[in-house]
Design an enzyme around this catalytic site. Structure first.
Site, PDB file in Angstrom:
ATOM      1  N   ASP A 151     -36.915 -78.677  55.905  1.00 42.36           N
ATOM      2  CA  ASP A 151     -35.987 -79.843  56.443  1.00 42.36           C
ATOM      3  C   ASP A 151     -35.340 -80.571  55.599  1.00 42.36           C
ATOM      4  O   ASP A 151     -35.938 -81.181  54.585  1.00 42.36           O
ATOM      5  CB  ASP A 151     -36.970 -80.723  57.559  1.00 42.36           C
ATOM      6  CG  ASP A 151     -35.692 -81.646  58.072  1.00 42.36           C
ATOM      7  OD1 ASP A 151     -35.178 -81.163  58.967  1.00 42.36           O
ATOM      8  OD2 ASP A 151     -36.057 -82.855  57.964  1.00 42.36           O
ATOM      9  N   ASP A 304     -37.214 -87.742  63.550  1.00 42.96           N
ATOM     10  CA  ASP A 304     -36.502 -87.376  62.393  1.00 42.96           C
ATOM     11  C   ASP A 304     -36.330 -88.891  61.627  1.00 42.96           C
ATOM     12  O   ASP A 304     -35.346 -88.976  60.882  1.00 42.96           O
ATOM     13  CB  ASP A 304     -35.184 -86.853  62.464  1.00 42.96           C
ATOM     14  CG  ASP A 304     -34.553 -86.308  61.036  1.00 42.96           C
ATOM     15  OD1 ASP A 304     -35.247 -86.174  60.198  1.00 42.96           O
ATOM     16  OD2 ASP A 304     -33.321 -85.894  61.185  1.00 42.96           O
ATOM     17  N   PHE A 322     -27.656 -89.682  54.063  1.00 37.42           N
ATOM     18  CA  PHE A 322     -27.827 -89.218  55.506  1.00 37.42           C
ATOM     19  C   PHE A 322     -29.261 -89.933  56.120  1.00 37.42           C
ATOM     20  O   PHE A 322     -30.543 -89.605  55.104  1.00 37.42           O
ATOM     21  CB  PHE A 322     -27.841 -87.759  55.652  1.00 37.42           C
ATOM     22  CG  PHE A 322     -26.575 -87.061  55.545  1.00 37.42           C
ATOM     23  CD1 PHE A 322     -25.585 -87.198  56.317  1.00 37.42           C
ATOM     24  CD2 PHE A 322     -26.387 -86.729  54.344  1.00 37.42           C
ATOM     25  CE1 PHE A 322     -24.321 -86.649  56.033  1.00 37.42           C
ATOM     26  CE2 PHE A 322     -24.978 -86.151  53.914  1.00 37.42           C
ATOM     27  CZ  PHE A 322     -24.126 -85.976  54.937  1.00 37.42           C
TER      28      PHE A 322
END
Length: 444
Positions: A151, A304, A322
């Site tokens: 990820d 997340d 991000f």
């Protein structure tokens, strides 16, 4: 260990009951349970009891990026949000691509005591996408890893992805794919469309996600193994997953709270708190994601949780990192987007935020329905409360939340992990007290 009597809680099915917790388990369930001598009593009138939440997608940053988060601070954030188990992503430094690193991460979680920490192993060495990591060694380690993901990076090489799927099949593991074609998203900054053109930001096309999902569900079908799709964000992705499930492919998918509530319109502010991977999408995508979760196409909600130091966000949009934190706010956002809108009930919340993620991760003890003998991983929520989300709600090290100043419903009043309290009356319990309780459970 302290015995706890939860008085008058409302279960996900709407029934009201008392729950007696002893020796880390639910010892008794019913009405008007007599208070044992020395027991702690929690008045749960008006509170909803859920099985402890399970996050299949958390970035704890340790080892290597402790300025953003540690296992201790991240699991404090988890407890504050009602989570009793988190799966820690592999993009640490060193990367969690060996048995030694995943065992270290698990041990740090056991020492902290706020939540069960299950490490996710990297699919490829160093997340470089060139050769498979020590998948078998991590699976056979003390951490017993069952979820593998690069990820933050997509396993873009189709042959490597096939080999990874074949490998994890041998021990009932799962590959969790970050679906992002790297060529289609080079230097991308936000969702591709009219708004990205208006703002002058490089667009991130939906097909970059959808094409990888389409490839991987076909690979999973060919291999005959499990596949999990991380942070689905587009209507087209929902369609691909729905098609795959109808075909009988063993695929599961997650959506984040922020993709269920926030849209690309927020990027007009150039506030880097809204910069996330995958990017915030259109209102039409948000509606499709909600519908996908309601009809079962999307299986779970995962945060997340991606903490960053202030300087990584307090800069020009193009240079900002991000990601956003999400553990402390997830349950409130789900309530706002789905429960208060009438799309889901509390039993559904228990399914998508606890029971199903625990099943995907092959995690025992965190997906109960309050049966006698179940491990006492419990969160008590006040659904009637409402307040402006502030830094006071953030129990981790980082504050890059997109919800600061936003009024959100619901609040976590109490969290119990293996029978001991990690949150008491809305306040995260002292680290020393939690660590001592965790040690007591381990010895018991």
């Amino acid at each position: 260990m302290t015995t706890t009597l939860i008085r008058g809680a409302t279960l996900p099915d709407g029934t009201t009951t008392d729950l007696l917790v002893a020796d880390g388990r639910i010892a008794e369930r019913g009405t008007a349970i007599a208070t044992p001598s020395g027991a702690r009593v929690l008045d749960a009138a008006g509170l909803v009891a859920l099985p402890g939440l399970v996050d299949l997608h958390t970035h704890l940053r340790e080892p290597g990026f402790e300025q953003s988060e540690t296992v201790l601070s991240g699991t404090r954030a988890a407890a504050a949000g009602g989570f009793t188990a988190v799966f820690a992503m592999a993009n640490t430094m060193p990367v969690s691509d060996t048995a030694g690193v995943v065992e270290q991460v698990q041990a740090l979680g056991e020492s902290a005591g706020y939540a069960t920490v299950r490490p996710i192993g990297a699919v490829t060495v160093g997340l470089a996408g060139e050769r498979l990591s020590e998948i078998g060694a991590m699976a056979n380690s003390r951490a017993a890893v069952r979820v593998f993901s690069d990820d933050g990076k997509c396993v873009h090489d189709s042959l490597l992805m096939r080999r990874a799927l074949e490998y994890v099949k041998t021990f009932d593991g799962v590959v969790a794919q970050h679906a992002q074609d790297p060529r289609l998203t080079e230097n991308a900054q936000m969702n591709e469309g009219a708004l990205s053109s208006e703002l002058g930001l490089k667009g991130w096309p939906a097909v970059a996600e959808e094409s990888i999902i389409a490839r991987d569900v076909l690979l999973a079908e060919h291999v005959g193994t499990r596949l999990h799709i991380c942070h689905v964000s587009t209507a087209g992705s929902v369609d691909v997953v729905r098609w795959a499930k109808a075909r009988g492919i063993e695929v599961t998918a997650e959506v984040t709270p922020h993709h269920l509530l926030l849209t690309e319109d927020l990027i007009r502010s150039y506030d880097a708190r809204y910069k996330v991977n995958p990017p915030l999408r259109r209102d039409e995508d948000v509606r499709a994601l909600r519908e996908g979760l309601v009809d079962g196409t999307i299986d779970i909600v995962a945060t997340d949780h991606a903490p960053h130091p202030e300087e990584a966000k307090d800069c020009e949009w193009d240079h900002a990192a991000f990601g956003m934190v999400g553990l402390e706010s997830a349950l409130s956002v789900v309530q706002a987007a789905l429960v208060d809108t009438g799309l889901l009930g509390w039993a559904d919340v228990a399914r998508v935020l606890s029971q199903t993620p625990a099943g995907i991760g092959r995690l025992a003890g965190h997906s109960h329905s309050f049966e006698i003998g179940s491990s006492a991983n419990i969160v008590l929520v006040d659904p009637a409360s409402s307040s402006a989300f502030s830094r006071d709600r953030l129990a981790g090290k980082s504050h890059n939340s997109p919800y600061l100043g936003m009024t959100l419903p619901g609040s976590v009043r109490h969290t119990l992990h293996r029978g001991y309290q990690t949150v008491n009356d809305g306040v995260v319990v002292d680290a020393g007290e939690v660590a001592a309780a965790a040690m007591g459970v381990a010895r018991g």
